[in-house]
Design an enzyme around this catalytic site. Structure first.
Site, PDB file in Angstrom:
ATOM      1  N   LEU A 279       0.507  -1.079  -5.481  1.00  0.00           N
ATOM      2  CA  LEU A 279       1.716  -1.879  -5.319  1.00  0.00           C
ATOM      3  C   LEU A 279       1.637  -2.810  -4.127  1.00  0.00           C
ATOM      4  CD1 LEU A 279       4.511   0.685  -6.249  1.00  0.00           C
ATOM      5  CD2 LEU A 279       3.175  -0.857  -7.715  1.00  0.00           C
ATOM      6  N   ASP A 280       0.955  -2.416  -3.066  1.00  0.00           N
ATOM      7  CA  ASP A 280       0.761  -3.350  -1.949  1.00  0.00           C
ATOM      8  C   ASP A 280       0.037  -4.604  -2.425  1.00  0.00           C
ATOM      9  OD1 ASP A 280       2.010  -2.324   0.304  1.00  0.00           O
ATOM     10  OD2 ASP A 280       0.346  -0.998   0.796  1.00  0.00           O
TER      11      ASP A 280
END
Length: 591
Positions: free
Chosen positions: A450-451
């Site tokens: 997700l980063d």
């Protein structure tokens, strides 16, 4: 060329027409959300290997984007083989000790977002006097970008600071509750485990692998910690978190996330008011449509730095705001020529200025810098920008034409949400369930999914904001988040869950097959047939030949990222930067 009409422009692509063919679903969806009108023509077969999108109208040169999904000569022909070849399977599988495929279409999703970025950047370049008319991306280059930090670290001259071995969260309590634990503070870590009466040596030995799990994608901390939480009910775990300052989050399900989902857009654009643009320092070129624009980035860790990195690859000048003494992550091992290889993967080529935002003279200096920039980007903890007088309203007062970008964890969309870090957002939103097929326990991937995807969506949002500014002559605030990234990644599974269907992929989905000297990954379409072949006594070369002889498509699984730049499937595309760190190719081509 003449600029499109600027009156009554609410979305950056208002008044433009969109045509697409092939599997361009997410690209077309995002362009529609940004205002493009969809052609009524049929979209074409979703099985096509190339997706094409054309944006036109309002006096612009039509911009055609093409996403290459397959290279039959290399054996990279679908999501499964892209994950295998680029090292995604290797990184995601570190936690279990062998390569595993993500049960979501991660590389394809990333490639779609990169394609939207390319279209927006090309259009922005046109409005600033450029002539870009074609944008190319590929799913394999998106896969390489996704592992760029792990690749850089693997190619460094020195070893990792923490062991690369199987292990990691989530934890399971006495009630059977699976949960994620998060803290950035070693004191809070120790206090949490002391409250649960964990052995002191396990507490001490567990911190380093836990702290480095964002970098290594594994966390081989002592089994005694797992045994400790298994002895306590959930209420006791909650009490330990409350007294220590650590945070815990039970793993959510896809069905639960689908039930609460507001189906919000993955970013938001809010006009700030009319303002006069600064004079660019250079005109755009075909390969650098953002040339002459300046980005001021106050980013930590991955999400915002990656957003700014991509804007820099598109031609913007990026000035990075770092604390006094410089970003401590510059020293994170392994290093290349004294600089962290991982840090270089996200920050090479940026200028750096040290600013103490806790000191009013430095905050005044930062406002002065923002007055002369095009984009201000940060991912500070919620509330910090307002507390320091550096939120959108404060900076719009000194630069009304500013694009103010905030890449957050939760975008204020979920009440009572835990800390907005990658693994906590994965846990809360059902990503931990989506990335594993049926029959496997849910667990957030220790690859920073997700980063990275959040950083890509942040770049997409900033480009949309710059385009809206160019067309409306107003400053814009743009917001993106890890929650938005989670929802984009899991959207197909969430739709299945909302319809009452089985949300997860079937058992064994994207499990590579063992050979005598490695692994091979069949395409999704060939996986069932390939699983009937016993390849363990064959070399990888011979295993691929046997599968091919039976009409089955597969590719070798990359298990050592350090060798990836010698891999003939990526011949000449992976290079070394000025510090000697491995660098992946730019994800777009412009003509």
């Amino acid at each position: 060329m003449a600029s499109p009409v600027t009156t009554q422009t609410v979305r950056p692509l208002d008044g433009l027409d969109l045509e697409s063919s092939g599997p361009a679903g997410l690209v077309a969806q995002h362009l529609r959300l940004l205002g493009a009108r969809v052609s009524p023509e049929p979209a074409g077969p979703q099985s096509a290997t190339t997706a094409r999108t054309v944006l036109s109208g309002q006096g612009i040169l039509p911009i055609e984007a093409e996403v290459n999904r397959a290279d039959p000569q290399s054996g990279i022909t679908d999501e499964a083989t892209v994950q295998a070849a680029t090292g995604i399977m290797a990184v995601h599988g570190r936690r279990v000790g062998g390569p595993r495929g993500l049960a979501v279409d991660y590389a394809t999703t990333a490639a779609s977002v990169l394609t939207v970025q390319g279209i927006l950047a090309g259009l922005l370049g046109q409005l600033r006097g450029g002539t870009t008319s074609r944008v190319g991306t590929s799913v394999d280059r998106a896969g390489l970008l996704a592992v760029s930090q792990y690749l850089a670290a693997a190619g460094a001259d020195e070893g990792e600071a923490a062991e690369l071995a199987p292990g990691g969260p989530p934890f399971t309590d006495a009630d059977g509750t699976l949960f994620e634990l998060e803290t950035l503070d070693p004191g809070a870590w120790a206090a949490f485990w002391r409250a649960l009466e964990a052995p002191p040596e396990a507490i001490r030995d567990g911190w380093r692998p836990f702290q480095f799990r964002y970098a290594t994608a594994c966390a081989p901390f002592p089994q005694a910690l797992h045994m400790t939480v298994r002895a306590h009910p959930w209420q006791r775990v909650l009490q330990a978190a409350a007294v220590s300052g650590a945070e815990v989050c039970p793993l959510g399900t896809l069905a639960g996330r689908a039930a609460e989902h507001d189906w919000a857009q993955p970013w938001s654009l809010t006009p700030l008011g009319p303002g006069r643009h600064r004079v660019p320092t250079a005109p755009p070129t075909a390969g650098r449509p953002l040339a002459g624009l300046t980005v001021l980035e106050a980013g930590r860790r991955i999400q915002a730095p990656l957003t700014a990195h991509l804007l820099g690859l598109l031609g913007a000048d990026v000035i990075r705001i770092e604390p006094p003494g410089g970003d401590p992550l510059r020293g994170m091992p392994p290093a290349c020529s004294g600089v962290s290889a991982r840090w270089l993967a996200l920050n090479r080529g940026k200028q750096a200025v040290e600013v103490d935002i806790k000191a009013e003279p430095d905050r005044r200096r930062l406002r002065e810098m923002a007055a002369e920039t095009d984009v201000f980007l940060h991912n500070w903890a919620p509330g910090n920008a307002a507390r320091f007088g550096l939120d959108a309203d404060h900076l719009a007062a000194v630069n009304p034409a500013l694009v103010y970008a905030y890449t957050s964890g939760w975008a204020d969309r979920i009440a009572g949400a835990p800390m907005g870090t990658d693994f906590m957002v994965q846990a809360r939103t059902g990503v931990g369930e989506a990335v594993h097929p049926a029959g496997e326990p849910p667990a957030p991937s220790l690859m920073t999914l997700l980063d990275v995807l959040g950083g890509l969506l942040g770049t997409e949002a900033v480009l949309a904001g710059l385009l809206l500014r160019e067309r409306s002559r107003q400053g814009v605030r743009v917001d993106s988040s890890l929650l938005g990234a989670a929802d984009v990644l899991t959207a197909p599974a969430l739709r299945r869950a909302a319809a009452g269907a089985i949300a997860r992929r079937p058992a064994g989905f994207r499990h590579p097959l063992r050979t005598s000297d490695g692994w091979v990954a069949p395409t999704d379409a060939c996986a069932e047939a390939a699983s009937s072949h016993d390849l363990r006594g064959l070399s990888t070369h011979d295993a691929l030949a046997q599968l091919n002889a039976h009409g089955l498509s597969a590719t070798a699984v990359t298990t050592d990222l350090a060798d990836l730049h010698h891999d003939p499937r990526f011949a000449g595309s992976i290079s070394r930067d000025a510090h000697g760190a491995l660098a992946v190719p730019d994800p777009w081509s412009f003509t």
